[in-house]
Design a protein around this motif. Structure first.
Motif, PDB file in Angstrom:
ATOM      1  N   LEU B 121      -2.101  -2.810  49.025  1.00 42.89           N
ATOM      2  CA  LEU B 121      -1.966  -2.182  50.347  1.00 42.89           C
ATOM      3  C   LEU B 121      -1.837  -0.670  50.260  1.00 42.89           C
ATOM      4  CD1 LEU B 121       0.431  -4.346  52.552  1.00 42.89           C
ATOM      5  CD2 LEU B 121      -2.003  -3.922  52.882  1.00 42.89           C
ATOM      6  N   LEU B 122      -1.090  -0.195  49.254  1.00 44.47           N
ATOM      7  CA  LEU B 122      -0.795   1.233  49.205  1.00 44.47           C
ATOM      8  C   LEU B 122      -0.467   1.638  47.769  1.00 44.47           C
ATOM      9  CD1 LEU B 122       1.351   3.153  51.763  1.00 44.47           C
ATOM     10  CD2 LEU B 122       1.947   3.355  49.355  1.00 44.47           C
ATOM     11  N   ALA B 123      -0.979   2.801  47.349  1.00 46.33           N
ATOM     12  CA  ALA B 123      -0.642   3.312  46.018  1.00 46.33           C
ATOM     13  C   ALA B 123       0.053   4.652  46.180  1.00 46.33           C
ATOM     14  CB  ALA B 123      -1.906   3.458  45.182  1.00 46.33           C
ATOM     15  N   TYR B 124       1.236   4.804  45.532  1.00 46.15           N
ATOM     16  CA  TYR B 124       2.016   6.026  45.691  1.00 46.15           C
ATOM     17  C   TYR B 124       2.035   6.795  44.380  1.00 46.15           C
ATOM     18  CZ  TYR B 124       5.883   9.225  46.577  1.00 46.15           C
ATOM     19  OH  TYR B 124       6.649  10.350  46.718  1.00 46.15           O
ATOM     20  N   THR B 125       1.863   8.121  44.470  1.00 43.95           N
ATOM     21  CA  THR B 125       1.999   8.983  43.299  1.00 43.95           C
ATOM     22  C   THR B 125       2.903  10.150  43.674  1.00 43.95           C
ATOM     23  OG1 THR B 125      -0.354   8.549  43.026  1.00 43.95           O
ATOM     24  CG2 THR B 125       0.657  10.051  41.436  1.00 43.95           C
ATOM     25  N   ALA B 126       3.967  10.332  42.876  1.00 45.65           N
ATOM     26  CA  ALA B 126       4.857  11.465  43.153  1.00 45.65           C
ATOM     27  C   ALA B 126       4.149  12.756  42.781  1.00 45.65           C
ATOM     28  CB  ALA B 126       6.145  11.321  42.345  1.00 45.65           C
ATOM     29  N   SER B 127       4.380  13.801  43.571  1.00 47.45           N
ATOM     30  CA  SER B 127       3.726  15.071  43.274  1.00 47.45           C
ATOM     31  C   SER B 127       4.732  16.117  42.788  1.00 47.45           C
ATOM     32  CB  SER B 127       2.969  15.569  44.505  1.00 47.45           C
ATOM     33  OG  SER B 127       3.891  15.762  45.568  1.00 47.45           O
ATOM     34  N   ASP B 128       6.023  15.766  42.794  1.00 47.49           N
ATOM     35  CA  ASP B 128       7.042  16.722  42.339  1.00 47.49           C
ATOM     36  C   ASP B 128       7.578  16.309  40.976  1.00 47.49           C
ATOM     37  OD1 ASP B 128       8.163  14.424  43.323  1.00 47.49           O
ATOM     38  OD2 ASP B 128       9.537  15.401  44.724  1.00 47.49           O
ATOM     39  N   LYS B 129       8.072  17.271  40.203  1.00 46.43           N
ATOM     40  CA  LYS B 129       8.566  16.995  38.854  1.00 46.43           C
ATOM     41  C   LYS B 129       9.950  17.617  38.685  1.00 46.43           C
ATOM     42  CE  LYS B 129       4.583  15.551  36.778  1.00 46.43           C
ATOM     43  NZ  LYS B 129       4.232  14.199  37.157  1.00 46.43           N
ATOM     44  N   ASP B 130      10.781  16.966  37.882  1.00 42.74           N
ATOM     45  CA  ASP B 130      12.092  17.539  37.589  1.00 42.74           C
ATOM     46  C   ASP B 130      11.996  18.458  36.363  1.00 42.74           C
ATOM     47  OD1 ASP B 130      12.093  16.008  35.278  1.00 42.74           O
ATOM     48  OD2 ASP B 130      13.489  14.508  36.029  1.00 42.74           O
ATOM     49  N   ALA B 131      13.126  18.955  35.902  1.00 45.96           N
ATOM     50  CA  ALA B 131      13.167  19.912  34.792  1.00 45.96           C
ATOM     51  C   ALA B 131      12.599  19.318  33.498  1.00 45.96           C
ATOM     52  CB  ALA B 131      14.595  20.384  34.565  1.00 45.96           C
ATOM     53  N   ASN B 132      12.645  17.985  33.391  1.00 52.41           N
ATOM     54  CA  ASN B 132      12.106  17.334  32.190  1.00 52.41           C
ATOM     55  C   ASN B 132      10.667  16.874  32.385  1.00 52.41           C
ATOM     56  OD1 ASN B 132      14.640  17.606  30.974  1.00 52.41           O
ATOM     57  ND2 ASN B 132      15.346  15.689  31.929  1.00 52.41           N
ATOM     58  N   ASN B 133      10.045  17.383  33.444  1.00 50.52           N
ATOM     59  CA  ASN B 133       8.665  17.043  33.762  1.00 50.52           C
ATOM     60  C   ASN B 133       8.477  15.551  34.080  1.00 50.52           C
ATOM     61  OD1 ASN B 133       6.207  18.246  34.290  1.00 50.52           O
ATOM     62  ND2 ASN B 133       5.324  17.605  32.309  1.00 50.52           N
ATOM     63  N   LEU B 134       9.529  14.945  34.605  1.00 52.42           N
ATOM     64  CA  LEU B 134       9.432  13.548  35.057  1.00 52.42           C
ATOM     65  C   LEU B 134       9.357  13.552  36.585  1.00 52.42           C
ATOM     66  CD1 LEU B 134      12.122  11.958  32.708  1.00 52.42           C
ATOM     67  CD2 LEU B 134       9.649  11.663  32.528  1.00 52.42           C
ATOM     68  N   PRO B 135       8.686  12.555  37.160  1.00 52.92           N
ATOM     69  CA  PRO B 135       8.544  12.533  38.626  1.00 52.92           C
ATOM     70  C   PRO B 135       9.899  12.398  39.342  1.00 52.92           C
ATOM     71  CG  PRO B 135       7.783  10.468  37.651  1.00 52.92           C
ATOM     72  CD  PRO B 135       8.021  11.411  36.515  1.00 52.92           C
ATOM     73  N   ILE B 136       9.947  12.902  40.580  1.00 52.50           N
ATOM     74  CA  ILE B 136      11.153  12.730  41.415  1.00 52.50           C
ATOM     75  C   ILE B 136      10.820  11.771  42.552  1.00 52.50           C
ATOM     76  CG2 ILE B 136      12.997  13.859  42.706  1.00 52.50           C
ATOM     77  CD1 ILE B 136      12.019  16.550  41.466  1.00 52.50           C
ATOM     78  N   GLY B 137       9.772  12.110  43.310  1.00 51.06           N
ATOM     79  CA  GLY B 137       9.357  11.210  44.377  1.00 51.06           C
ATOM     80  C   GLY B 137       9.871  11.593  45.753  1.00 51.06           C
ATOM     81  N   ILE B 138      10.384  12.823  45.906  1.00 52.65           N
ATOM     82  CA  ILE B 138      10.728  13.286  47.254  1.00 52.65           C
ATOM     83  C   ILE B 138       9.422  13.623  47.981  1.00 52.65           C
ATOM     84  CG2 ILE B 138      11.873  15.105  48.589  1.00 52.65           C
ATOM     85  CD1 ILE B 138      13.966  15.256  46.317  1.00 52.65           C
ATOM     86  N   LYS B 139       8.506  14.215  47.226  1.00 51.23           N
ATOM     87  CA  LYS B 139       7.175  14.488  47.767  1.00 51.23           C
ATOM     88  C   LYS B 139       6.134  13.735  46.946  1.00 51.23           C
ATOM     89  CE  LYS B 139       8.151  18.873  49.885  1.00 51.23           C
ATOM     90  NZ  LYS B 139       8.440  20.260  49.579  1.00 51.23           N
ATOM     91  N   GLY B 140       5.110  13.232  47.642  1.00 48.44           N
ATOM     92  CA  GLY B 140       4.084  12.496  46.915  1.00 48.44           C
ATOM     93  C   GLY B 140       2.881  12.204  47.787  1.00 48.44           C
TER      94      GLY B 140
END
Lengths: 784, 183
Positions: B121-140
């Motif tokens: 139905l839907l595919a989500y990809t986070a577009s924001d990264k934290d200090a360790n270059n891991l996704p956050i998921g506030i924006k995507g």
């Protein structure tokens, strides 16, 4: 001669489980081929030093018994050389037993003349406790207590039949008697009812077992003597009497545990004051450090603990007057296994599915979040006066300050709040207790009794995440107990009335809401004890007890983290009332001891968490919904303990605890009831009579069955499978000099490093129980 | 004997004085503040290349218990790309506290996880990264599939010291199932 001393020999009994007789002995002994040995001595009340008149001193398994005279003296004569057990009993004191060895090879004594006196002079000092005479009382002291040193209170008591523990991981345990715990088990710490936040299953008793030289368990409802909450039983934590006018003495206990790399050291120093007659004092302190516990396959993250405790006591006696002051401070910090923190039901189901914790760790002593930091202060003053006519008045006043702080895994997200590092839950419970007891003088040397008035005033201040309300509580109770000793019977009856008011204050949607409650209850007890033959005795007791619903049962409203359940209280709950019938038989002969007890405890309006059909939906998903509700429940069971010298010096001990609990209201079982247990041990005594005494090696097995009597669909995972653990132990006592003694023991528990989970461990969803544990204990006693 | 009696009376008197000691715990009731409370999750979908914004909300302003949360139905167009912004609030306080900011500050310990059932139905990809270059998921970014119905599970995983980019470590701070319709 007193009247008692002319009572027929066979009666002996009249033994109330009520005094403990402590033996101190100074003797010379000898051996002759003829039966010319004798044992003589004096029986004294340990508290007052006054002789105890009319106490029975008997030789177990022999048809021989005498009564003490007006000076408390007794003498058993015409004894053949051999090994005997003597027992001393009297109304109002615990029966006391001591093994006497009249065979020890003092070869030089053979040269003594026939007319030479061969005797063992045993002075018995009787320590008085108040436990009901007709209820089973099991005491842990001496070497048996030494074997548990370094363990917490609940773990120490676990070896007694009918007693187990409710755990939250390896470091938090609460005692369970006949399937009941928390607010259904009362703990008397040095004569004072322990008041912490007992309602919480992860709130362990704030007591350092090193304070005590005797840990006793009274099984069954004992509400008349002790007041509310004594539904399942009472635990008595008792220090030795103060060493009035005695020389300096002390002991140092050390225990090392391989699992958790835990070390415990505890010291006691005590004595009288040289130029001040009538004084005695004691100082005691304990330090404990432990790190992460290891299960057979992995470490449990953040399971370290630390304890710093101390206590001070001082007393004065002058003729019949006495006063004791006692202060104790218990300070602990306990890490809670971080893998047990869950945010939602999905989290919990994932951990259960995974079979082992998702959080991995190595060894560390560091205690991080989540943790508990608990401080318990007790200050007590006890004063008494023995009137010359035999009456006695005792007044005890005590204050307890319980300061409990719980830190959640997650700090507040807001950095400025997080920087304060405040506990997410903080409770301050302040309790003042007052007890005044009048022991009337014995009537016709047959009836003794006491009347008492007790009060408790308490307030709780709560801070942090809403959990329980603030409250003020006041309880007053009046009791009267009489004991009659006649024709081989000891009969006991008593009644009590309690009245309690409770005012609670909490914030509901920014408004303060106050709710007041009153509870009152009558309790009663009636019991009998009798020696049927020289070897067989029996007790029977019917007693009632009650407890008022506690604040968490009244007001809980939220998700219980760690249990993944939404729990809701009910402010209309009524008090819980128990009627307990308990019977026990004891057979004793020189090589065999059998103790069999059965009980039937009916609890009206038993409060428990009932699963509701619909879950509660929250921002963290749906949680199963439980509501505090009341039903009528029956707890019935059997405790059996057998001690049998199978071959010379080879002793088999068997212990069985069987419990069956039924919810009569819903025609179903109840959750969290301890499964049946069977313990077996074979012990071999080495080299008795040589310089190294009390040397033993033993091997044992503990089998815990699977709990099959559970209601369907009330739990996230089925009760864990049955498990069987092996253990080995060895120990010895090394007398260095007359006043210097070392005692050492080495034990390995869970010898084969079996991975198991216990039904009564609340962390059984998350991880296995502790793996192999090797413990070394050392005690140095000096000066006494 | 007289002295004894006196002593008794002194003891009794002392006792009555102590029976009457008082303190009112009602004067000192701490406010009902829970630091970590989250009551509301808002998902803002912006159709790519347009300014068409649709907002969906799950809200439980009285916290756990009491009234159950009210959860909006998410309706999206098929085969469309949306930029998604997630906001979490504590509406039990007045004014409401925006917890998204606090999560962003502690991004190394947090991860938003979006799971669709059925997955097509839907595919989500986070577009924001934290200090360790891991996704956050506030924006995507979300790309919808063919038309259908299901659920979108939004989780905020609290992963103190254990964040590795996957959903497994840590525990749920938020776990909401939004009904999802792609049409």
């Amino acid at each position: 001669m007193s009247k008692l001393s002319i009572v027929r020999k066979s009666i002996i009994s009249i033994f109330s489980g009520v005094f403990l007789l402590l033996l101190t002995s100074t003797y010379s002994l000898a051996q002759t081929p003829a039966c010319a040995c004798f044992i003589k001595g004096v029986v004294r009340d340990q508290h007052t030093g006054l002789p105890v008149i009319g106490a029975t001193v008997l030789m177990v398994g022999q048809n021989k018994a005498v009564f003490t005279d007006e000076q408390g003296r007794y003498m058993l004569d015409h004894i053949c050389p051999g090994s005997y057990e003597i027992e001393c009993r009297i109304v109002g004191y615990n029966p006391f037993r001591e093994k006497i060895d009249l065979t020890s090879g003092h070869e030089e004594d053979f040269t003594l003349e026939e007319s030479e006196i061969h005797l063992k002079d045993v002075e018995i000092t009787a320590h008085r406790t108040d436990a009901p005479a007709s209820q089973p009382l099991t005491t842990l002291s001496g070497t048996e207590l030494f074997k548990t040193r370094g363990d917490n209170l609940a773990e120490s008591l676990k070896g007694l039949t009918g007693v187990t523990s409710l755990q939250t991981g390896a470091s938090i345990s609460k005692p369970v008697i006949h399937g009941m715990h928390s607010n259904r088990v009362l703990i008397m710490n040095n004569g004072i009812r322990q008041e912490g936040q007992q309602w919480g299953s992860e709130h362990a008793p704030e007591i350092d077992p090193f304070v005590a030289t005797r840990l006793s368990v009274v099984k069954g409802a004992a509400g008349v003597r002790y007041g509310s909450d004594a539904i399942g039983g009472v635990i008595l934590v008792e220090p030795e009497e103060l060493p009035i006018n005695k020389p300096l003495s002390g002991e140092v206990n050390m225990a090392g545990f391989m699992n958790g790399r835990q070390g415990v050291i505890s010291s006691t120093l005590q004595g009288g004051i040289r130029n001040l007659k009538g004084f005695g004092w004691r100082a005691q302190g304990t330090l404990k450090r432990g790190g992460n516990i290891r299960t057979p396959n992995y470490f449990l993250d953040n399971t370290g603990s630390s304890e710093n405790n101390f206590s001070l006591a001082a007393g004065y006696r002058n003729k019949g007057f006495g006063i004791d002051l006692f202060y104790s401070r218990f300070d602990t910090k306990i890490g809670i296994f971080s893998g047990a923190h869950i945010g939602s039901l999905t989290d919990l189901l994932n951990v259960i599915k995974n079979g082992e914790p998702l959080v991995k760790s190595g060894f560390s002593y560091a205690i991080e979040r989540p943790n508990q930091n608990v401080l318990h202060n007790l200050i007590k003053a006890e004063t008494h006066y023995h009137f010359k006519d035999g009456n006695k008045l005792q007044w005890t006043i005590a204050q307890q300050l319980n300061d409990r702080n719980e830190f959640d895994l997650h700090r507040p997200r807001n950095d400025s709040i997080a920087a304060l590092n405040r506990p997410e839950l903080s409770f301050k419970l302040n309790t003042l207790t007052n007890d005044i007891v009048w022991d009337h003088k014995p009537i016709g040397k047959k009836i003794s009794g006491q009347i008492g008035l007790s009060s408790l005033y308490q307030y709780n201040l709560m801070n942090g995440r809403p959990l329980i309300p603030n409250f003020n509580q006041f309880t007053v109770g009046l009791f009267w107990i009489e004991r009659l000793v006649t024709h081989g019977w000891e009969l006991e009856a008593g009644a009590r009335f309690d009245y309690r008011t409770l005012s609670t204050h909490r914030i509901v949607r920014r408004e303060k809401v106050s709710t007041d409650f009153t509870f009152s209850n009558f309790s009663g007890t009636i019991g009998a004890a009798r020696n049927l033959t020289q070897n067989l005795s029996m007790t029977l007791n019917v007693g009632t007890a009650w407890r008022a619903p506690n604040v968490s049962e009244l007001f809980s409203d939220g998700v219980h983290h760690g249990a993944a359940a939404y729990e809701k209280g009910d402010s209309t709950l009524q008090q819980e009332k128990a009627v307990n019938t308990i019977a026990s038989f004891k057979y004793t002969s020189s090589r065999l001891t059998i103790e069999l007890g059965g009980y039937y405890n009916y609890i009206a309006d038993y409060i428990y968490l009932q699963p509701q059909p619909e879950p509660i939906l929250t921002i963290r998903g749906a949680f199963p919904y439980f509501k505090y509700t009341q039903t009528n429940a029956v707890f019935r069971g059997v405790d059996l303990a057998v001690d049998w010298e199978v071959l010379h010096k080879l002793i088999w001990t068997g212990k069985l605890s069987y419990l069956n609990v039924y919810d009569k209201g819903n025609k179903n079982y109840l959750v969290m009831i301890p499964p049946n247990r069977l313990e077996n041990q074979l012990k071999y005594l080495i080299g008795a009579g040589t310089k190294i005494q009390n040397t033993y090696i033993s091997a044992g097995n503990l089998f815990v069955a699977q709990q099959k009597r559970v209601p369907e669909n009330s739990d996230f995972a089925p009760p864990p499978k049955a498990y069987s653990l092996w253990n080995i132990q060895a120990g010895t006592t090394i007398p260095v000099s007359e006043k210097n003694e070392f005692e050492v023991s080495l034990a390995v528990n869970n010898l084969f490093n079996v991975a198991y989970r216990d039904y009564l461990n609340r962390f059984r969803y998350y991880a296995d129980d502790m793996g192999r544990q090797v413990s070394l204990r050392l005690r140095w006693k000096f000066g006494a | 004997m007289k002295i004894n009696r006196k002593l008794t009376w002194v003891m009794l008197l002392g006792m009555t004085a102590l029976f009457t000691q008082c303190k009112d715990s009602g004067e000192d009731v701490a406010p009902d503040d829970e630091n970590e409370l989250i009551t509301t999750v808002i998902l803002k979908f912006t159709e790519q290349g347009t300014t068409n914004v649709t907002t969906f909300k799950s809200s439980d302003p009285d916290g756990e218990g009491g009234n159950p949360p009210v959860i909006d139905n998410i309706t999206l167009k098929p085969a469309t790309t949306y930029s998604v912004e997630t906001q979490i609030l504590d509406e039990s306080k007045s004014p409401a506290v925006d917890i998204t900011k606090e999560v962003a500050e502690e991004a190394v310990d947090h991860l938003f996880v979006y799971t669709t059932s059925p997955a097509a139905l839907l595919a989500y990809t986070a577009s924001d990264k934290d200090a360790n270059n891991l996704p956050i998921g506030i924006k995507g970014q979300a790309v919808t599939g063919a038309a259908g119905t299901g659920t979108l599970k939004v989780q905020l995983r609290h992963q103190v010291g254990t964040k590795n980019g996957s959903a497994t470590p840590g525990s749920d701070d938020v776990n909401v199932d939004f009904p999802l319709k792609v049409q």
